[in-house]
Design an enzyme around this catalytic site. Sequence first.
Site, PDB file in Angstrom:
ATOM      1  N   ARG A  24       2.528   2.895   9.484  1.00  0.00           N
ATOM      2  CA  ARG A  24       1.749   3.661  10.461  1.00  0.00           C
ATOM      3  C   ARG A  24       2.599   4.178  11.622  1.00  0.00           C
ATOM      4  NH1 ARG A  24      -2.318  -0.253   8.757  1.00  0.00           N
ATOM      5  NH2 ARG A  24      -4.223   0.848   8.108  1.00  0.00           N
ATOM      6  N   SER A  75       6.584  -0.298  10.298  1.00  0.00           N
ATOM      7  CA  SER A  75       5.218  -0.157   9.804  1.00  0.00           C
ATOM      8  C   SER A  75       5.055   1.233   9.222  1.00  0.00           C
ATOM      9  CB  SER A  75       4.211  -0.350  10.948  1.00  0.00           C
ATOM     10  OG  SER A  75       2.906   0.027  10.538  1.00  0.00           O
ATOM     11  N   MET A  80       0.836  -1.204   0.000  1.00  0.00           N
ATOM     12  CA  MET A  80       0.000   0.000   0.000  1.00  0.00           C
ATOM     13  C   MET A  80       0.873   1.258   0.000  1.00  0.00           C
ATOM     14  SD  MET A  80      -3.521  -0.726   2.058  1.00  0.00           S
ATOM     15  CE  MET A  80      -2.867  -0.552   3.709  1.00  0.00           C
ATOM     16  N   GLY A  81       2.168   1.080  -0.291  1.00  0.00           N
ATOM     17  CA  GLY A  81       3.029   2.236  -0.406  1.00  0.00           C
ATOM     18  C   GLY A  81       3.563   2.738   0.918  1.00  0.00           C
ATOM     19  N   HIS A 120       9.477  -3.302   3.454  1.00  0.00           N
ATOM     20  CA  HIS A 120       9.082  -3.469   2.057  1.00  0.00           C
ATOM     21  C   HIS A 120      10.310  -3.678   1.169  1.00  0.00           C
ATOM     22  CE1 HIS A 120       5.640  -0.828   3.526  1.00  0.00           C
ATOM     23  NE2 HIS A 120       5.007  -1.900   3.084  1.00  0.00           N
TER      24      HIS A 120
END
Length: 293
Positions: free
Chosen positions: A189, A187, A32-33, A39
């Site tokens: 977030r 994360s 989701m970028g 990643h």
Amino acid sequence: MKVVRTVEELRAEIKAYRKQHPDASVGFVPTMGYLHQGHASLMERAAAENEYSVLSIFVNPIQFGPNEDLDRYPRNEDRDLATAERCGIDIAFLPAVEEMYPKPTKTKVVVADLTGSLCGASRPGHFDGVTTVVSKLFHMIQPDRAYFGMKDAQQVAVIQQMVQDLNMDVEIIPCPIVREHDGLALSSRNVYLSEEERQQALALSQALKQASQAVETESHTVEEVKVGIIDHILTAPLADIDYVEIVSFPSLEGLPKDAKLPQQHSDILIALAVRFGNTRLIDNIRIPMSKGE
């Protein structure tokens, strides 16, 4: 690195490559970028293990609940593309919502049982959105291998089940959790956390590490381990526990409270979700169990 934004372009690029390289393997990393080193580890592995590597960046609206952070989910396209190119990605797919869902979706891919506990219990419908979009991406790309981080271990188990049940011709490659130097699981977030919340969030990885050491050194019941984790997390005053669960992996079946963990015959997953302010963090640790009597 080629950047495409439509399904037609994506399919055309992959078809042309496969025509020229019929024996080459295609690796795929769905994201989701707002890419971080976690990643990057997936992309680097996909590029190393396959002749052609594909990245998708798509903030998937159908996996967000009505009160979740869809609109404020962090985004940085330019930085993401630079990161992807450094990691050796050959083609990046960045569709708009209208491209992925030109009309309201009437078809969903639903995996039963595995999606009702852990994050599925507090985020109803979330995994239906995940499996639906991943299924769509698999059909568009038809990768030989797809790479997923174990930070969301439930997602890995759910995707593996979907692939098995629907005879999808793709190998799912689970990849280790990547952490900051102090143990916090990476994360997208994490950027939401205040400095104080960020510091207190270290209680999560600390609790998991302590639980793993306890299980590996002596016999403990499921309940004893769970209580120990909760007690440690609650030393962080800002922590609001969503769940702490100990389950078999990859079945995600719960274990009896009085079960002695070293005597289990399948791997266990200790998984948790905790809020700090408005930020919900997940983390887990997978522990191989003895196969002896």
